[in-house]
Write a protein that holds these residues in place. Structure first.
Motif, mmCIF file in Angstrom:
data_model
loop_
_atom_site.group_PDB
_atom_site.id
_atom_site.type_symbol
_atom_site.label_atom_id
_atom_site.label_comp_id
_atom_site.label_asym_id
_atom_site.label_seq_id
_atom_site.Cartn_x
_atom_site.Cartn_y
_atom_site.Cartn_z
ATOM 1 N N ALA A 169 42.926 28.574 42.268
ATOM 2 C CA ALA A 169 43.333 29.956 42.031
ATOM 3 C C ALA A 169 43.352 30.266 40.534
ATOM 4 C CB ALA A 169 44.710 30.215 42.641
ATOM 5 N N ALA A 170 43.841 29.327 39.733
ATOM 6 C CA ALA A 170 43.912 29.552 38.288
ATOM 7 C C ALA A 170 42.515 29.718 37.695
ATOM 8 C CB ALA A 170 44.637 28.389 37.610
ATOM 9 N N ARG A 171 41.568 28.918 38.155
ATOM 10 C CA ARG A 171 40.198 29.060 37.649
ATOM 11 C C ARG A 171 39.613 30.405 38.043
ATOM 12 N NH1 ARG A 171 36.632 24.285 39.591
ATOM 13 N NH2 ARG A 171 38.139 24.260 41.293
ATOM 14 N N ALA A 172 39.914 30.850 39.270
ATOM 15 C CA ALA A 172 39.403 32.140 39.718
ATOM 16 C C ALA A 172 39.916 33.265 38.827
ATOM 17 C CB ALA A 172 39.803 32.392 41.168
ATOM 18 N N ILE A 173 41.186 33.185 38.438
ATOM 19 C CA ILE A 173 41.761 34.219 37.578
ATOM 20 C C ILE A 173 41.251 34.063 36.151
ATOM 21 C CG2 ILE A 173 43.922 35.000 36.538
ATOM 22 C CD1 ILE A 173 45.282 34.497 39.216
ATOM 23 N N ALA A 174 41.183 32.830 35.667
ATOM 24 C CA ALA A 174 40.763 32.602 34.282
ATOM 25 C C ALA A 174 39.326 33.060 34.051
ATOM 26 C CB ALA A 174 40.910 31.122 33.927
ATOM 27 N N PHE A 175 38.477 32.949 35.065
ATOM 28 C CA PHE A 175 37.082 33.349 34.913
ATOM 29 C C PHE A 175 36.925 34.852 34.718
ATOM 30 C CE2 PHE A 175 35.480 29.365 37.272
ATOM 31 C CZ PHE A 175 35.257 28.718 36.070
ATOM 32 N N ALA A 176 38.037 35.596 34.839
ATOM 33 C CA ALA A 176 37.972 37.034 34.574
ATOM 34 C C ALA A 176 37.529 37.314 33.145
ATOM 35 C CB ALA A 176 39.331 37.683 34.841
ATOM 36 N N VAL A 177 37.830 36.397 32.213
ATOM 37 C CA VAL A 177 37.446 36.615 30.819
ATOM 38 C C VAL A 177 35.928 36.567 30.654
ATOM 39 C CG1 VAL A 177 39.619 35.651 29.996
ATOM 40 C CG2 VAL A 177 37.625 34.162 30.186
ATOM 41 N N LEU A 178 35.221 36.024 31.640
ATOM 42 C CA LEU A 178 33.754 36.000 31.634
ATOM 43 C C LEU A 178 33.210 37.083 32.547
ATOM 44 C CD1 LEU A 178 33.222 32.126 31.811
ATOM 45 C CD2 LEU A 178 33.213 33.598 29.775
ATOM 46 N N LEU A 179 33.946 38.218 32.601
ATOM 47 C CA LEU A 179 33.604 39.374 33.440
ATOM 48 C C LEU A 179 33.656 39.037 34.923
ATOM 49 C CD1 LEU A 179 30.627 40.980 31.455
ATOM 50 C CD2 LEU A 179 33.075 41.312 31.168
ATOM 51 N N GLY A 232 40.709 38.599 39.811
ATOM 52 C CA GLY A 232 39.881 38.143 38.698
ATOM 53 C C GLY A 232 38.603 38.959 38.589
ATOM 54 N N MET A 233 37.930 39.203 39.716
ATOM 55 C CA MET A 233 36.699 39.999 39.701
ATOM 56 C C MET A 233 37.000 41.456 39.366
ATOM 57 S SD MET A 233 34.332 38.458 42.790
ATOM 58 C CE MET A 233 35.620 38.437 44.052
ATOM 59 N N ARG A 234 38.139 41.952 39.835
ATOM 60 C CA ARG A 234 38.507 43.335 39.528
ATOM 61 C C ARG A 234 38.756 43.512 38.034
ATOM 62 N NH1 ARG A 234 44.013 46.479 40.968
ATOM 63 N NH2 ARG A 234 43.238 48.619 40.925
ATOM 64 N N LEU A 235 39.398 42.534 37.414
ATOM 65 C CA LEU A 235 39.612 42.604 35.974
ATOM 66 C C LEU A 235 38.280 42.558 35.232
ATOM 67 C CD1 LEU A 235 41.434 42.632 33.498
ATOM 68 C CD2 LEU A 235 41.663 40.151 33.696
ATOM 69 N N GLY A 236 37.376 41.683 35.674
ATOM 70 C CA GLY A 236 36.058 41.630 35.053
ATOM 71 C C GLY A 236 35.313 42.943 35.174
ATOM 72 N N TRP A 237 35.427 43.589 36.334
ATOM 73 C CA TRP A 237 34.758 44.875 36.541
ATOM 74 C C TRP A 237 35.370 45.957 35.657
ATOM 75 C CZ3 TRP A 237 30.354 46.546 38.088
ATOM 76 C CH2 TRP A 237 30.186 47.895 38.408
ATOM 77 N N THR A 238 36.662 45.836 35.350
ATOM 78 C CA THR A 238 37.328 46.804 34.480
ATOM 79 C C THR A 238 36.658 46.851 33.111
ATOM 80 O OG1 THR A 238 39.462 46.551 35.591
ATOM 81 C CG2 THR A 238 39.507 47.357 33.328
ATOM 82 N N VAL A 239 36.196 45.703 32.620
ATOM 83 C CA VAL A 239 35.516 45.672 31.331
ATOM 84 C C VAL A 239 34.214 46.465 31.398
ATOM 85 C CG1 VAL A 239 34.492 44.177 29.572
ATOM 86 C CG2 VAL A 239 36.534 43.433 30.817
ATOM 87 N N ILE A 240 33.520 46.366 32.546
ATOM 88 C CA ILE A 240 32.235 47.039 32.698
ATOM 89 C C ILE A 240 32.415 48.531 32.958
ATOM 90 C CG2 ILE A 240 30.123 47.112 34.088
ATOM 91 C CD1 ILE A 240 30.619 44.133 34.714
ATOM 92 N N ALA A 241 33.366 48.879 33.817
ATOM 93 C CA ALA A 241 33.563 50.274 34.219
ATOM 94 C C ALA A 241 35.041 50.633 34.131
ATOM 95 C CB ALA A 241 33.031 50.491 35.637
ATOM 96 N N PRO A 242 35.533 50.988 32.948
ATOM 97 C CA PRO A 242 36.958 51.282 32.791
ATOM 98 C C PRO A 242 37.382 52.653 33.296
ATOM 99 C CG PRO A 242 35.831 51.568 30.703
ATOM 100 C CD PRO A 242 34.810 51.016 31.669
ATOM 101 N N GLY A 243 36.422 53.473 33.717
ATOM 102 C CA GLY A 243 36.783 54.810 34.185
ATOM 103 C C GLY A 243 36.922 55.780 33.032
#
Length: 330
Positions: A169-179, A232-243
């Motif tokens: 779980a921690a790796r899944a969340i940490a990978f958010a920094v790589l979008l 984690g994926m939602r945070l990565g997507w936030t970088v791409i499409a912040p609204g």
């Protein structure tokens, strides 16, 4: 409103308030009164700027200053018990609830991949031959799988399981920094491993036995992993499409919310580990073991939906109280 003129007029008051906040532990009585008065005045300035200016940096600076001033005026921190209550009833469940589409999508794809691979392995002797020799497969399906849950003392096994699941779980969340890009690969690798195990057990006629061991703890365990991957994926997507809000503001808000999920999942995976260590290898009948797992899953999902809906209705995001509007830059 002329923002430049507004800033020029009120900057001395902001600087004075910042100076008082920095020396808050050494203030005289008159300075304490001044701090309170300036805090109220600058709070009004912030409200005016939010309604008439799009300068995110300026608003972020004043938001931070007002938050620090409020902490100095009110005594810094709320009681620890109230922080725990807010975390349990707002911060964690609302983030999980708001991410339900990502969460559900992650679960559907994961289970679909595991099912397809299980069917492929179970129905294809050539694939089974690549996985292992007949003797190795026989040992796996008739001994190793069941022994995994009972070869170690329950206490140490629960700790081992918790650490392993928390690491996933921690790796899944940490990978958010790589979008969030590595997260699907991590989850699909785990889905493939599950699918291979299921395929081998079903081809040996022991699929029901395997599910009887997996379901009690697996429901809650996989739900936690799906949630970790989703946020984690939602945070990565936030970088791409912040609204329509500044990227820094949205990223800071979502990042702090993801931390809340990470902390909450420590508890959820701890409960899953206890079930895996105490219930899965127990002498309870299969229906009772599965019933305990289903109950734990229902309690968790009910908790998220109940408190998550209430928090959404109150316009909560799961962010910390008095958070700045943007990521501080200095």
């Amino acid at each position: 409103m002329d923002v430049d003129a507004f800033v020029l007029t009120h900057r001395p008051a902001w600087n004075r308030l910042e100076s008082l906040v920095k020396k808050r532990r050494r203030l005289t009585g008159a300075e304490v009164d001044e701090l309170v008065e300036l805090y109220q005045r600058v709070s009004t300035h912030l409200s005016m700027l939010r309604s008439s200016s799009s300068d995110a940096a300026l608003i972020g600076r004043l938001s931070t200053l007002v938050a620090r001033s409020r902490a100095a005026v009110t005594g810094a921190h709320a009681p620890l018990a109230s922080e725990f209550v807010r975390f349990a009833t707002v911060s964690f469940p609302v983030v999980a609830y708001r991410a339900w589409r990502w969460w559900l999508g992650t679960a559907v794809v994961f289970l679909a991949v595991a099912t397809v691979i299980a069917c492929w392995v179970a129905g294809n002797p050539d694939v089974q031959a690549v996985i292992g020799t007949p003797a190795e497969i026989d040992r796996l399906v008739n001994h190793d799988f069941e022994a995994y849950y009972s070869d170690h003392p329950a206490g140490s096994f629960a700790l081992q399981v918790w650490l392993n699941n928390a690491w996933v779980a921690a790796r899944a969340i940490a990978f958010a920094v790589l979008l969030g890009l590595p997260i699907p690969a991590l989850l699909l690798a785990n889905a493939a491993n599950l699918g291979v195990g299921l395929g081998l057990m079903f081809q040996a006629g022991r699929g029901g036995f395997m599910l009887g061991l997996l379901i009690p703890h697996g429901l809650l365990e996989l739900t936690a992993v799906f949630l970790a991957g989703a946020v984690g994926m939602r945070l990565g997507w936030t970088v791409i499409a912040p609204g329509d809000r500044p990227r820094g503001q949205v990223l800071a808000e979502q990042g702090r919310a993801v931390v809340a999920v990470a902390v909450g999942l420590v508890v959820v995976l701890g409960a899953s580990g206890l079930i895996e260590a105490m219930v899965t290898p127990s002498a309870f009948p299969t229906w009772l073991r599965i019933g305990i797992g289903v109950l734990a899953e229902a309690v968790f999902l009910g908790y998220v939906v109940h408190f998550g809906r209430k928090a959404v209705a109150a316009d909560e995001t799961g962010d910390i109280a008095d958070a700045p509007d943007v990521v501080p830059t200095s």
